[in-house]
Write a protein that holds these residues in place. Sequence first.
Motif, PDB file in Angstrom:
ATOM      1  N   THR A 232      -6.644  -2.738 -14.398  1.00 21.47           N
ATOM      2  CA  THR A 232      -6.888  -4.142 -14.090  1.00 21.47           C
ATOM      3  C   THR A 232      -7.291  -4.838 -15.377  1.00 21.47           C
ATOM      4  OG1 THR A 232      -7.583  -3.685 -11.818  1.00 21.47           O
ATOM      5  CG2 THR A 232      -8.290  -5.764 -12.786  1.00 21.47           C
ATOM      6  N   ALA A 233      -6.553  -5.882 -15.756  1.00 19.20           N
ATOM      7  CA  ALA A 233      -6.844  -6.672 -16.955  1.00 19.20           C
ATOM      8  C   ALA A 233      -7.316  -8.050 -16.515  1.00 19.20           C
ATOM      9  CB  ALA A 233      -5.609  -6.788 -17.842  1.00 19.20           C
ATOM     10  N   LEU A 234      -8.439  -8.506 -17.078  1.00 12.91           N
ATOM     11  CA  LEU A 234      -8.971  -9.808 -16.691  1.00 12.91           C
ATOM     12  C   LEU A 234      -9.635 -10.466 -17.888  1.00 12.91           C
ATOM     13  CD1 LEU A 234     -12.411  -9.381 -15.949  1.00 12.91           C
ATOM     14  CD2 LEU A 234     -11.208  -7.770 -14.493  1.00 12.91           C
ATOM     15  N   ILE A 235      -9.703 -11.794 -17.854  1.00 13.91           N
ATOM     16  CA  ILE A 235     -10.278 -12.592 -18.931  1.00 13.91           C
ATOM     17  C   ILE A 235     -11.146 -13.684 -18.327  1.00 13.91           C
ATOM     18  CG2 ILE A 235      -8.441 -12.152 -20.609  1.00 13.91           C
ATOM     19  CD1 ILE A 235      -7.113 -14.722 -19.783  1.00 13.91           C
TER      20      ILE A 235
ATOM     21  N   TYR B 166      12.168   3.648 -15.573  1.00 13.73           N
ATOM     22  CA  TYR B 166      10.791   3.183 -15.507  1.00 13.73           C
ATOM     23  C   TYR B 166      10.772   1.669 -15.312  1.00 13.73           C
ATOM     24  CZ  TYR B 166      10.026   7.736 -17.694  1.00 13.73           C
ATOM     25  OH  TYR B 166      10.024   9.068 -17.986  1.00 13.73           O
ATOM     26  N   SER B 167       9.722   1.184 -14.669  1.00 15.10           N
ATOM     27  CA  SER B 167       9.564  -0.246 -14.433  1.00 15.10           C
ATOM     28  C   SER B 167       8.116  -0.640 -14.673  1.00 15.10           C
ATOM     29  CB  SER B 167       9.968  -0.619 -12.999  1.00 15.10           C
ATOM     30  OG  SER B 167      11.313  -0.276 -12.739  1.00 15.10           O
ATOM     31  N   CYS B 168       7.923  -1.790 -15.334  1.00 16.96           N
ATOM     32  CA  CYS B 168       6.593  -2.375 -15.491  1.00 16.96           C
ATOM     33  C   CYS B 168       6.293  -3.199 -14.238  1.00 16.96           C
ATOM     34  CB  CYS B 168       6.535  -3.266 -16.739  1.00 16.96           C
ATOM     35  SG  CYS B 168       6.835  -2.391 -18.290  1.00 16.96           S
ATOM     36  N   VAL B 169       5.182  -2.906 -13.563  1.00 13.86           N
ATOM     37  CA  VAL B 169       4.889  -3.562 -12.289  1.00 13.86           C
ATOM     38  C   VAL B 169       3.423  -3.986 -12.244  1.00 13.86           C
ATOM     39  CG1 VAL B 169       6.674  -2.354 -10.976  1.00 13.86           C
ATOM     40  CG2 VAL B 169       4.426  -1.305 -11.239  1.00 13.86           C
TER      41      VAL B 169
ATOM     42  N   HIS C 212       1.130 -13.174 -16.974  1.00 18.84           N
ATOM     43  CA  HIS C 212      -0.037 -13.370 -16.102  1.00 18.84           C
ATOM     44  C   HIS C 212      -0.856 -12.091 -16.137  1.00 18.84           C
ATOM     45  CE1 HIS C 212       1.562 -10.726 -12.938  1.00 18.84           C
ATOM     46  NE2 HIS C 212       2.750 -11.244 -13.239  1.00 18.84           N
ATOM     47  N   LEU C 213      -2.033 -12.127 -15.534  1.00 19.60           N
ATOM     48  CA  LEU C 213      -2.912 -10.967 -15.503  1.00 19.60           C
ATOM     49  C   LEU C 213      -3.213 -10.571 -14.067  1.00 19.60           C
ATOM     50  CD1 LEU C 213      -5.471 -11.664 -18.374  1.00 19.60           C
ATOM     51  CD2 LEU C 213      -3.445 -10.213 -18.412  1.00 19.60           C
ATOM     52  N   SER C 214      -3.340  -9.258 -13.859  1.00 18.19           N
ATOM     53  CA  SER C 214      -3.619  -8.709 -12.534  1.00 18.19           C
ATOM     54  C   SER C 214      -3.896  -7.227 -12.725  1.00 18.19           C
ATOM     55  CB  SER C 214      -2.423  -8.944 -11.599  1.00 18.19           C
ATOM     56  OG  SER C 214      -2.684  -8.403 -10.316  1.00 18.19           O
ATOM     57  N   SER C 215      -3.519  -6.411 -11.731  1.00  9.20           N
ATOM     58  CA  SER C 215      -3.582  -4.952 -11.842  1.00  9.20           C
ATOM     59  C   SER C 215      -2.174  -4.438 -12.106  1.00  9.20           C
ATOM     60  CB  SER C 215      -4.155  -4.331 -10.564  1.00  9.20           C
ATOM     61  OG  SER C 215      -5.496  -4.739 -10.383  1.00  9.20           O
ATOM     62  N   PHE C 216      -2.032  -3.547 -13.095  1.00  9.90           N
ATOM     63  CA  PHE C 216      -0.715  -3.155 -13.585  1.00  9.90           C
ATOM     64  C   PHE C 216      -0.556  -1.637 -13.575  1.00  9.90           C
ATOM     65  CE2 PHE C 216      -2.006  -7.071 -15.695  1.00  9.90           C
ATOM     66  CZ  PHE C 216      -0.940  -7.909 -15.421  1.00  9.90           C
ATOM     67  N   ALA C 217       0.716  -1.213 -13.648  1.00 12.96           N
ATOM     68  CA  ALA C 217       1.048   0.211 -13.746  1.00 12.96           C
ATOM     69  C   ALA C 217       2.506   0.320 -14.169  1.00 12.96           C
ATOM     70  CB  ALA C 217       0.797   0.940 -12.426  1.00 12.96           C
ATOM     71  N   VAL C 218       2.958   1.558 -14.337  1.00 10.38           N
ATOM     72  CA  VAL C 218       4.362   1.844 -14.615  1.00 10.38           C
ATOM     73  C   VAL C 218       4.888   2.711 -13.481  1.00 10.38           C
ATOM     74  CG1 VAL C 218       5.991   2.998 -16.151  1.00 10.38           C
ATOM     75  CG2 VAL C 218       4.096   1.686 -17.105  1.00 10.38           C
ATOM     76  N   LEU C 219       5.999   2.283 -12.883  1.00 14.05           N
ATOM     77  CA  LEU C 219       6.635   3.043 -11.815  1.00 14.05           C
ATOM     78  C   LEU C 219       7.769   3.882 -12.379  1.00 14.05           C
ATOM     79  CD1 LEU C 219       6.951   0.762  -8.665  1.00 14.05           C
ATOM     80  CD2 LEU C 219       5.348   2.605  -9.091  1.00 14.05           C
ATOM     81  N   MET C 220       7.856   5.107 -11.897  1.00 11.18           N
ATOM     82  CA  MET C 220       8.984   5.973 -12.238  1.00 11.18           C
ATOM     83  C   MET C 220       9.950   5.946 -11.059  1.00 11.18           C
ATOM     84  SD  MET C 220       8.992   9.947 -13.506  1.00 11.18           S
ATOM     85  CE  MET C 220       8.118  10.530 -12.059  1.00 11.18           C
TER      86      MET C 220
END
Length: 772
Positions: free
Chosen positions: A396-399, A429-432, A464-472
Amino acid sequence: MDFVLVGLLLVASLVQAEPSCPKGYQKVGDICVDEDECQDIRCGKHSICHNTLGSYYCTCQTGFFSKTPNFTTITGQCRDINECTRSGGTPCSENMTCVNTIGSYKCSCLSGYQKNSTKPEVCIDVDECAIAPHVCEYGICSNTPGTFTCSCPQGFRNQGNSSTPCKDIDECDSEEHMCGKNGSCLNSIGSYHCRCDNGYSNYGNNQSKCTALKCERANSTSEPVDTVMGGLLNILTSTCQSLSRPAGQQLTGKEHAGETLLKELLSVSEAVVLGGALNHSATLSTFLGAVEETMHLISPQLNHPLTRIHNNVSEAWLAVRKDRSPPNGSVLLTMDDVHLNMSWETAVGSSYPGYAYVALVSYKGLDSRSSPVQVSEELDMSQRNATYQLNSRVVTALISNPHTQALAQPATLTFKHLQEGSVSEGLNYSCVYWEETPSGGVWSGRGCVKAELNSTHAVCTWSHLSSFAVLMALYPIKDSFELVWITRVGLTVSLVCLFICIFTFCFCRPIQGTRTTIHLHLCVSLFIADLLFLFFISSTGNKGACAFVASLLHFFFLAAFCWMLLEGVQLYRMVVLVFHTTLRPLYMFIVGYGVPLAIVLISAAAFAKGYGTDRHCWLSLEEDFIWSFFAPVCIIILLNSFFFIVTIWKLAAKFSTLNPDFSKLKKLRSFVVTAVAQLCVLGGMWVFGCFLFQEQGTLVMSYLFTLLNSLQGALIFIMHCLMSKTVREEYSKLFGTVCPSQKKRYSDFSTNQSSNSQQPLKSLQSTGESEI
């Protein structure tokens, strides 16, 4: 008339007769004496007259000059010399100023200097700070050559230039004062503090603007979700309540209060993740949202520029700035598996309340097993209905900037893959990011400006900012024509060989015994399993039927391994034990079929959805359900390996005795060799089968599994039928009966053989293993 003329002539004659003096002389008596012209003012002002014999000349006094060195005119000749501006430079020493006077000049010390008492021609600096210690009032006086400066502390400013005293700044004396519209500003000497209205807070920083508190999630969560989250929402609620106190009662911020709250937050988050409560999208949305909102409340209360706190499940990195002016430049937060890079300008946004922060929270315990992997419709369509797994830490990235839906400058997250692999036809892979929806939430790729993906890392740039991950993404790879052909032909051959083995073990009376019974049921189990595998392994249209096929495959493949275990036990008893070497049929059926049935029933009761996948009618990889098959197989292989090692060791000892029975020992050795080879083929097949039924099973593993699966029936037929002399003799009798043209030949052979071996065959039939 004549008289007058005569008189004139007389005078003229007298004059010519008396001598005269030259110019510049005068006659004194009979002598011409030099006349002193300087007795009269002849040279004018500021000049000096110099008499000479018969003449004079003029020069200028000191401090004056004339264009003509020696002149005799009377006026306008001597002019004043300005010694302060002449080309030779000022006549005064350093730190002095030159003042011209009529015919001269004078030197005086510059401001801030005074004449040295011992050397009046030298000016020295005056230390104003020592003479007047309070010259700057609230400021700090710093002496400089010729002057001084007043350095004003925060909350003060100079009354004029830097050498004027410091006076208090009234921060509250402005239309938009430092506390904002939602707080009251109270000025004090050199400072001020803010009192926020109800519902607003400056998070313990009493010189920051009052901003609105966002505690919606703490006030609107449903009771079931609140029960699941437990202490996490309690932290959010209690923090909001303490910061929402009316003006004059808000907390002023104790030292390290932010760090204490952050440790408590991570501790409670660890309990939530390890408790397995995040297996639904609704609870995951609540968890990520509650952590993010609590971090927004905690971050402004931190006092250190950098704060890092971690435990076994979570890790938090925070950068905080509390300055009068907004920070600028880039900020980089680095963890073991993820990096965040962005600018302070983006973190601050359009308004600066007196603080800014950038935070990154990593959840090590969140993976595909503990959290839902549901993707948005647009992502699923773009990935051709692939199967997804989380392949990075969820972060989770926040400012501090409240407007993060459209960042002025994008933020970059660099993830390290949990499972490394090159992008291929079956893998991507996908950035999500986690997008909240009315039903819970999904992983979505919207807002990803740029994605750079390789086998080890993913660099994702977001707007934008939120909670992120990488999907395989794992694509279903369609079996090739060659593989399908090998599977069908190989399994057909294996089924034919197993059928012959079953027929032989059932009707060949000379070989009847305990080992034959074990081989019979081993072949029956493999025959049914291969038959189901050949015709129904890909019948995934009907989920119920597919689950039934998967359970039958689970049962019969386990049964085959259990009967192989019984063969190992039987060989062990035959070599090690002298008496009672035959296993009881009841015990054999309990182990051969009862144990697999118990395993299947327990597995179905524990996780019924584990039978059947989207690709095969086999065991699912979810919840590690596949280990309900591989764990018993591994145990059986280890036990059989132990029995075979002990058996071989005992055989070697018997061979080394003084009077060994070589016929028995050689036969036992052949039994052990065939059993070990059988275990290697069937066990090795499932080593490759372990990879085949995973979603990323490779084509090589598919070929190896298919070949070994095809060989097992043929191997059993060769080892237990063709390599047995007794079975070959029975086959010869059978072919002799079927082929009349060879009747005499086979009849003679049979007669001879029956006369020679009649008694041993009876012995075999009666004892089962007495031949050995």
